[in-house]
Design an enzyme around this catalytic site. Structure first.
Site, PDB file in Angstrom:
ATOM      1  N   ASN A 169      20.811  47.911 -34.527  1.00 24.15           N
ATOM      2  CA  ASN A 169      20.204  46.902 -35.411  1.00 24.15           C
ATOM      3  C   ASN A 169      20.899  45.541 -35.364  1.00 24.15           C
ATOM      4  O   ASN A 169      20.291  44.526 -35.685  1.00 24.15           O
ATOM      5  CB  ASN A 169      20.081  47.420 -36.843  1.00 24.15           C
ATOM      6  N   TYR A 170      22.178  45.544 -35.007  1.00 26.11           N
ATOM      7  CA  TYR A 170      22.911  44.281 -34.781  1.00 26.11           C
ATOM      8  C   TYR A 170      23.745  44.472 -33.511  1.00 26.11           C
ATOM      9  O   TYR A 170      24.963  44.542 -33.573  1.00 26.11           O
ATOM     10  CB  TYR A 170      23.850  43.963 -35.947  1.00 26.11           C
ATOM     11  N   GLU A 265      31.328  52.265 -40.688  1.00 29.84           N
ATOM     12  CA  GLU A 265      30.324  51.886 -41.674  1.00 29.84           C
ATOM     13  C   GLU A 265      29.070  52.660 -41.310  1.00 29.84           C
ATOM     14  O   GLU A 265      28.537  52.531 -40.205  1.00 29.84           O
ATOM     15  CB  GLU A 265      30.086  50.377 -41.629  1.00 29.84           C
ATOM     16  N   CYS A 299      21.696  48.742 -42.743  1.00 29.63           N
ATOM     17  CA  CYS A 299      22.469  49.688 -43.575  1.00 29.63           C
ATOM     18  C   CYS A 299      22.510  49.189 -45.006  1.00 29.63           C
ATOM     19  O   CYS A 299      22.697  49.968 -45.925  1.00 29.63           O
ATOM     20  CB  CYS A 299      23.897  49.808 -43.073  1.00 29.63           C
TER      21      CYS A 299
HETATM   22  O1  G3P Z   1      25.859  47.494 -40.822  1.00 32.21           O
HETATM   23  C1  G3P Z   1      25.545  46.460 -41.614  1.00 32.21           C
HETATM   24  C2  G3P Z   1      24.141  46.002 -41.383  1.00 32.21           C
HETATM   25  O2  G3P Z   1      23.265  47.077 -41.226  1.00 32.21           O
HETATM   26  C3  G3P Z   1      23.687  45.132 -42.482  1.00 32.21           C
HETATM   27  O3  G3P Z   1      24.258  43.898 -42.399  1.00 32.21           O
HETATM   28  O4  G3P Z   1      24.271  41.509 -42.740  1.00 32.21           O
HETATM   29  O5  G3P Z   1      22.127  42.743 -42.816  1.00 32.21           O
HETATM   30  O6  G3P Z   1      23.772  42.985 -44.657  1.00 32.21           O
HETATM   31  P1  G3P Z   1      23.557  42.713 -43.198  1.00 32.21           P
END
Ligand code: G3P
Length: 494
Positions: A169-170, A265, A299
């Site tokens: 996802n990232y 995480e 997440c």
């Molecule tokens: O692992 C963290 C990611 O899924 C979310 O990050 O920046 O979207 O809150 P963010």
């Protein structure tokens, strides 16, 4: 066109087969096997990734181990310069990386660009903060029964070889959030990119290589987790594992990496509690953003809302009004798409659809959405959900938000604390004091008051408890986690 820059990392066929990086050269695997990366937008091939062999993993580990001491011995200011240069290269290739990521993982152009820009900023911030880290000395006579005969010189040193496993996802940001602190603290890094998102991940590794990370200090191995995962995480040369991904995978890795520092995480399944005095318009907007950004595949996404039936009705009427303006589902390549594109694969979408249907069979009601077409799931709102229904019993990585009715806010605390997840929770109330008191009862990593769960700003501490993670991230916290202290005790003759 950044041809030269990224040239060595693939064979340039259509679709290209990418290479793994052994620390010196980019090459195909001796296995001859590859795994395809398919665009979630239209199912078209984006490229192939090699499936490396255990022998190749051993070679990579040997290079990473051999190269690490000299890297740690390199002056911090020189390591910092390399890391800043990597951030500059990311900015330089921002557009190319954005387009690649849109196609590879189906993020909207806006979301992909923001990931790239945020990554460059994060890397710079890591480098600046690493220069500001200090050791300490401790005197012995502070402790009862001791005179001034001893002094502890406490320095920070590297763990050794860090295995960095990033999720789809990232693929750039959550690789960089491990690579940069690991390198800055003097570790070498073996990067295991996700399969979907792996091509973007390899581009990032190439950027660190070009920025001047010495041979062997950064490497990248590819292949599916079920084939190489076990061998990698059990490898005796790995000193630390940094992982972002599902709770199930995190639990499995933790069981295979005994006596090693872990920075994990994992799944979030984050709840929102809306109190009777909340600003309903604000809560509604935050729920929409939190539930549907990147098609619910974060997440930190909002997965369920705990409130009374009366507040639930107020929220739903606002949310239904705001949805058309805030959410436009569609092809992420279109500038009109807001938040909801396809999920990562048709298989993942089928799973989300099944979970919705199963929850409906068990008594949940679809207020909005609920349908699937290929990898697209309509933005979905369910009511009448109870914690044992599959849609929230486990994290559903898709654009689905569930309303869970409670008769009291103590009941909301019980539901949140009984969950096996504990990443973040949000509380909406106009009385910030009430929010703080309520938030302090929740067994989660962080509590947001009057805002949706999120990791950023990236220098804030970010952590999960229970099955949502172990260790603390955030710039300074990640640097600390990627190093250990080494006390040297001087015994001074009195
Ligand atoms: O692992 C963290 C990611 O899924 C979310 O990050 O920046 O979207 O809150 P963010």
């Amino acid at each position: 066109m950044p041809a030269e820059f990224f040239d060595p990392i693939s064979d340039h066929k259509t679709p290209p087969t990418y290479f793994f990086f052994d620390g010196t050269s980019w090459k195909g695997s001796e296995s001859g096997k590859t795994v395809p990366v398919v665009s979630p937008i239209d199912g078209s091939p984006v490229g192939n990734l090699p499936v490396v062999t255990t022998n190749e993993i051993d070679q990579v580990m040997a290079s990473a181990t051999a190269a690490q001491p000299a890297w740690e011995a390199t002056a911090l200011n020189k390591r910092v310069s390399v890391i800043h240069l990597a951030a500059d290269w990311i900015r330089q290739y921002q557009e190319y990386l954005t387009n690649l990521m849109v196609r590879e993982i189906g993020k909207s152009a806006e979301e992909a660009k923001s990931e790239i820009v945020r990554t460059a900023d994060l890397i710079d911030y890591f480098a600046d903060e690493a220069e500001a880290l200090r050791g300490e000395t401790i005197d012995s006579d502070n402790f009862p029964g001791y005179e001034k005969g001893k002094i502890a010189i406490v320095e920070r040193v590297a763990h050794g070889v860090v295995l960095a496993i990033a999720p789809f996802n990232y693929p750039v940001n959550l690789s960089a959030s491990k690579i940069a602190p690991a390198l800055l603290m003097g570790n070498s890094v073996v990067v295991k990119p996700p399969t979907m998102g792996g091509i973007s991940g390899l581009h990032l590794v190439r950027i660190f290589e070009k920025a001047g990370v010495p041979p062997g200090v950064i490497t990248a191995v590819t292949g599916t987790g079920d084939v190489i995962g076990d061998y990698l995480v059990r490898h005796p040369k790995i000193s630390m594992v940094a992982f972002t991904g599902s709770s199930d995978t995190g639990l499995a890795i933790a069981g295979k990496s005994p006596m090693k520092p872990l920075l994990f995480e994992c799944g979030g399944n984050n709840p929102v509690v809306v109190m009777p005095d909340a600003d309903i318009a604000l809560a509604s907007r935050e729920i929409i953003k939190g539930a549907f950004a990147y098609s619910g595949q974060r997440c930190t996404g909002i997965k369920y809302v705990l409130t009374t039936p009366a507040i639930r009705e107020q929220l739903l009427s606002q949310i239904v009004k705001l949805m058309p303006e805030m959410v436009k589902a569609g092809d992420p390549r279109s500038p009109d798409t807001k938040m909801v594109g396809p999920v990562i694969s048709e298989q993942a979408a089928v799973h989300v659809e099944e979970v919705i249907q199963e929850s409906v069979k068990n008594g949940a009601t679809v207020v909005m959405g609920g349908k699937r077409e290929k990898a697209m799931i309509e933005p979905t709102i369910l009511t009448g959900v109870i914690p044992t229904m599959p849609v929230i019993a486990k994290e559903t990585f898709g654009p689905v938000v569930s309303f869970v009715d409670v008769q009291s806010f103590d009941e909301a605390v019980t539901i949140i604390n009984q969950s096996s997840y504990g990443l973040q929770a949000s509380v909406f109330t106009k009385d910030e004091g009430t929010g703080i008191v309520f938030g302090s009862k929740l067994h989660v990593g962080s509590v947001q008051i009057n805002g949706s769960p999120q990791r950023g700003p990236d220098h804030f501490p970010f952590l999960g408890v229970k099955h949502s993670g172990v260790g603390v991230q955030g710039v300074r916290y990640s640097l600390e986690a990627m190093s250990r202290i080494r006390p040297i005790v001087l015994n001074k003759p009195q």
